[in-house]
Design a protein around this motif. Structure first.
Motif, mmCIF file in Angstrom:
data_model
loop_
_atom_site.group_PDB
_atom_site.id
_atom_site.type_symbol
_atom_site.label_atom_id
_atom_site.label_comp_id
_atom_site.label_asym_id
_atom_site.label_seq_id
_atom_site.Cartn_x
_atom_site.Cartn_y
_atom_site.Cartn_z
ATOM 1 N N ASP A 78 0.886 -1.305 0.060
ATOM 2 C CA ASP A 78 0.005 0.130 -0.048
ATOM 3 C C ASP A 78 0.710 1.231 0.071
ATOM 4 O OD1 ASP A 78 0.488 -0.882 2.524
ATOM 5 O OD2 ASP A 78 -0.623 0.738 3.383
ATOM 6 N N ALA A 81 1.582 1.462 -3.656
ATOM 7 C CA ALA A 81 0.536 1.925 -4.308
ATOM 8 C C ALA A 81 0.128 3.317 -4.287
ATOM 9 C CB ALA A 81 -0.482 0.906 -4.144
ATOM 10 N N LYS A 82 0.241 3.831 -2.882
ATOM 11 C CA LYS A 82 -0.185 4.971 -2.726
ATOM 12 C C LYS A 82 0.444 6.153 -3.894
ATOM 13 C CE LYS A 82 1.821 7.241 0.642
ATOM 14 N NZ LYS A 82 2.187 7.391 2.099
ATOM 15 N N ARG A 83 1.634 5.712 -4.061
ATOM 16 C CA ARG A 83 2.320 6.782 -5.048
ATOM 17 C C ARG A 83 1.907 6.315 -6.717
ATOM 18 N NH1 ARG A 83 4.240 10.312 -2.296
ATOM 19 N NH2 ARG A 83 5.272 10.024 -0.567
ATOM 20 N N ALA A 84 2.174 4.971 -6.614
ATOM 21 C CA ALA A 84 2.092 4.354 -7.960
ATOM 22 C C ALA A 84 0.587 4.305 -8.761
ATOM 23 C CB ALA A 84 2.528 2.804 -7.991
#
Lengths: 148, 334
Positions: A78, A81-84
């Motif tokens: 996570d 994923a927060k950035r990607a």
């Protein structure tokens, strides 16, 4: 207070809190691309070991699902994923995370009605409509080929 | 003696006094700009409990015990406990009451619960029904996420307008006698729905309700924002705060002395996007930063207005918009 016109208020609100989409797109491009490169490296390595193209693809998918699960379990997925964003969501890694994260979260409600029941709370619709549309496409293909 | 002013404003001639207050927060809040004002941090999110719900209940237990200690009274001296939280059936509060075992009236006002409980408590004291009441609320990032949004480990991207649910709890004890900050007036908010459907923009959903309560209060009391040292909203966040300022301006009020607990509690580099939210946001900021500075004499008269987005995941999926509500209390240091 003066009565609020809902349309005018929507307009006021729509200007605020825009996502930094250029940064998001760049992150998604590179992280998503890197995940695909890892997949390709796995396929090529498998093929070099004499495994067929089809089986090598399978090994790549399984490996990426495993890695996604592992990183989800360690609480790292996570954070990436927060950035990607779409970079981790679109490849098979996003799907694995969507199954594993609710399984972890709802374990407190028990293995059957918690983990088991809630595991597909996010990925469920993807499975339902994925299978339904593949059956539909299969039927169209079947009849286009002139039936039996 | 009249206890009403205009349509919405309540007067408390006996001026119930805040004799005890306490705030407990999580790690992220403790690392934020208000660190020096909070009483306690619980550190890791589980607080030694087996579920997030129990952890939230623990937060409230800690804050209520802290407030009782400050007021120097035992739990048997509490006539009524007014409180609630965000969880279904207000379980965090109910579980706290299992051990606290005071007479209890449960409240649900989403994130407006702190002000809601203070109003109910002040009415109870002013009506002569109680000597001491306890008002408390809590929220926990992890228990709120799993109920309203996604599992914690789910790899999603939060929009810039989204807010971060505060892990924290605040408790206030109102008494008939004593010294300290007093509640002199209050305004009970109405449900206002401006048609916002975006679950990731609670500030926008709540700002019209905040404006409505403030305007009604100003009209009833014949005052303007300048009659108060500070007007502080609960958890509008940065976006909601800007919207409220704009809405107030459209209604003829320039409010430069407007602050928001959600905007105060996190700094920009803490990745909380539009700011903090949750019952615990306004509760922990009120019971630390605001009341301590009132006691120190930085301000004399402030308006504390907790705001609530009355959102339900079910109705949101059914395409309903998010109603908002805001309750206001006037706090004065003699």
């Amino acid at each position: 207070m003066k009565k609020i016109n809902q349309n005018e208020y929507q307009k006021m609100v729509s200007h605020l809190g825009k996502s930094p989409w250029i940064t998001n797109v760049i992150w998604a491009f590179f992280v998503g691309g890197a995940i695909c490169v890892i997949g390709q490296v796995i396929i090529d390595t498998a093929k070099n070991m004499g495994i067929s193209q089809e089986d090598a693809g399978c090994i790549a998918s399984i490996s990426l699902i495993f890695l996604s699960g592992l990183f989800t379990g360690f609480g790292l997925f996570d954070k990436l994923a927060k950035r990607a964003g779409a970079g981790t969501l679109v490849p098979i890694t996003g799907f694995a995370n969507a199954v594993i994260s609710p399984a972890m979260e709802f374990k407190t409600e028990g293995y059957v009605l918690g983990l088991g029941a809630k595991m597909f709370v996010i990925a469920g619709p993807v499975i339902v409509y994925g299978i339904s549309s593949s059956i539909l496409c299969g039927l169209i293909y079947f009849f286009m080929k002139g039936g039996m | 003696m009249t206890k009403r002013l205009g349509n919405n404003t309540l007067l408390f001639p006996s001026k119930p006094v805040i004799t005890g207050f306490y705030s407990v927060v999580g790690k992220k809040e403790w690392e934020g700009p208000l660190r020096q004002w909070f009483d306690l941090t619980v550190g890791e999110s589980h607080i030694g409990e087996t579920s997030w719900e129990k952890a939230e209940s623990k937060l409230m237990e800690l804050s209520t015990n802290g407030a009782l200690e400050m007021a120097g009274i035992s739990k048997e001296e509490i006539s009524v406990f007014f409180g609630g939280d965000l969880l279904n059936q207000c379980i965090a509060t109910n579980y706290t009451l299992r051990t606290l075992a005071t007479p209890f009236i449960g409240l649900y006002g989403a994130c407006s619960t702190m002000a809601e409980s203070l109003i109910a408590g002040a009415m109870c004291i002013d009506g002569g029904f109680a000597k001491n009441v306890l008002c408390a609320t809590s929220s926990h990032f992890c228990s709120a996420e799993r109920q309203f949004r996604f599992p914690l480990e789910y790899g999603g991207q939060r929009p810039q307008s989204s807010q971060w649910t505060v892990t924290g709890s605040g408790a206030t004890i109102l008494s008939e006698n004593g010294t300290g900050v007093r509640i002199t007036r209050a305004a009970i908010g109405k449900v206002i729905d401006a048609g916002i459907q975006d679950l990731n923009n609670m500030g926008a959903a709540m700002a019209p309700a905040a404006c409505d309560t403030l305007c009604a209060f100003f009209e009833d009391t014949n005052t303007t924002p300048w009659n108060y040292d500070l007007i502080v909203t609960g958890d509008l966040g940065n976006i909601g705060k800007d919207l409220l300022r704009e809405l107030l301006f459209q209604n003829g009020y320039a409010a430069q002395n407007l602050e928001d607990c959600g905007a105060l509690i996190f700094s920009e580099d803490q990745d909380a996007h539009a700011g903090g939210s949750g019952c615990g946001c306004s509760a922990s900021v009120l019971n630390s930063y605001l009341l301590k500075q009132l006691n120190q004499g930085k301000w004399h008269k402030i308006l504390f207005m907790a705001t609530g987005a009355l959102m339900s995941p079910t109705s949101a999926l059914q395409g309903e918009s998010i109603p908002g509500i805001a309750h206001l209390v006037q706090l004065e240091k003699e």
